[in-house]
Design an enzyme around this catalytic site. Sequence first.
Site, PDB file in Angstrom:
ATOM      1  N   PRO A   2       0.810  -1.224   0.000  1.00  2.00           N
ATOM      2  CA  PRO A   2       0.000   0.000   0.000  1.00  2.00           C
ATOM      3  C   PRO A   2       0.842   1.271   0.000  1.00  2.00           C
ATOM      4  O   PRO A   2       1.839   1.379   0.716  1.00  2.00           O
ATOM      5  CB  PRO A   2      -0.817  -0.104   1.286  1.00  2.00           C
ATOM      6  CG  PRO A   2      -0.121  -1.101   2.127  1.00  2.00           C
ATOM      7  CD  PRO A   2       0.627  -2.019   1.218  1.00  2.00           C
ATOM      8  N   GLU A   3       0.455   2.225  -0.821  1.00  2.07           N
ATOM      9  CA  GLU A   3       1.110   3.524  -0.878  1.00  2.07           C
ATOM     10  C   GLU A   3       0.082   4.587  -0.476  1.00  2.07           C
ATOM     11  O   GLU A   3      -0.995   4.249   0.005  1.00  2.07           O
ATOM     12  CB  GLU A   3       1.665   3.754  -2.295  1.00  2.07           C
ATOM     13  CG  GLU A   3       2.661   2.672  -2.698  1.00  2.07           C
ATOM     14  CD  GLU A   3       3.258   2.875  -4.095  1.00  2.07           C
ATOM     15  OE1 GLU A   3       3.247   3.999  -4.610  1.00  2.07           O
ATOM     16  OE2 GLU A   3       3.738   1.879  -4.661  1.00  2.07           O
TER      17      GLU A   3
END
Length: 284
Positions: A2-3
């Site tokens: 996840p960013e």
Amino acid sequence: MPELPEVEVLARHLRPLIRGKTIRAVNVRRAKVLRPTAPRKFRRTLQGAKFNGVSRRGKYLLFQLRTRAGGKPIALLGHLGMTGRIFLAQKDRPLPKHAAVALDLGASNLVYEDTRYFGRLTLDISAVTRLGPEPLEDEFKAETFAQSLKRSRQAIKVKLLDQKLVAGIGNIYASEALFRARISPKLAANKLTGTQVQRLRLAIRAVLAEAIECGSTVPLNLKGNKSDGLFYFGRAPGAPDFYEERLRVYDREARPCPNCRRPIKRITQAARSTFYCPHCQRAR
Ligand SMILES: [Zn+2]
């Protein structure tokens, strides 16, 4: 992994669900994810505390709570690492095997699950003080961005992963932003022209904003059309692949470039994969 957009979507999803909820019990099953906070301090601080909300900074979740006695503010930092997930689960269901921490909120548990335990759920929030500007806020200034790039000889793709330059960009959105800005990932950061720096800054904002918008429309808890209360990045088993289809180059090696139809190339930079179109993203 996840960013910024995925963490933002998760924060928005969790916010109304946890607001006003009191932690009745703290169950720590893997103390490693609390580091450097000691389990005893973690339990004592959070026991009886009430959630006010949750926000995002870079790739981190920041939970805001108040202590039971005195109502003093507490910050709880969450980082999903490679494989972490944070979700609400019905309390009558057994905890997943890799649940590292479960916070008892009454009818449900707020669960931090991590199969590899690289993530964090901790009272130490010092990591966020070292972050650069938020790319979607006014603090992401064109001039400062240009100056920081001028001081670096690293390849621009590698430099974009530096969280002090700008917070929240990882491998996916670095490749996507460079494609959008038509800049070669191999170009040294200090060799970008003024125009390229401007294009890159706008491309970063555009890809992140679009990803948040896209992520916000994706059902977070679909598994074979049955809600299981979990949050999935990308495709949940049985759900349509609409989340990943929006990416233009990332993980699309040998598939046609959306601009010129020539094959997307994968290279390795600083031990991580970069995806780009050598025709559309030339070094000059
Ligand atoms: Zn192309």
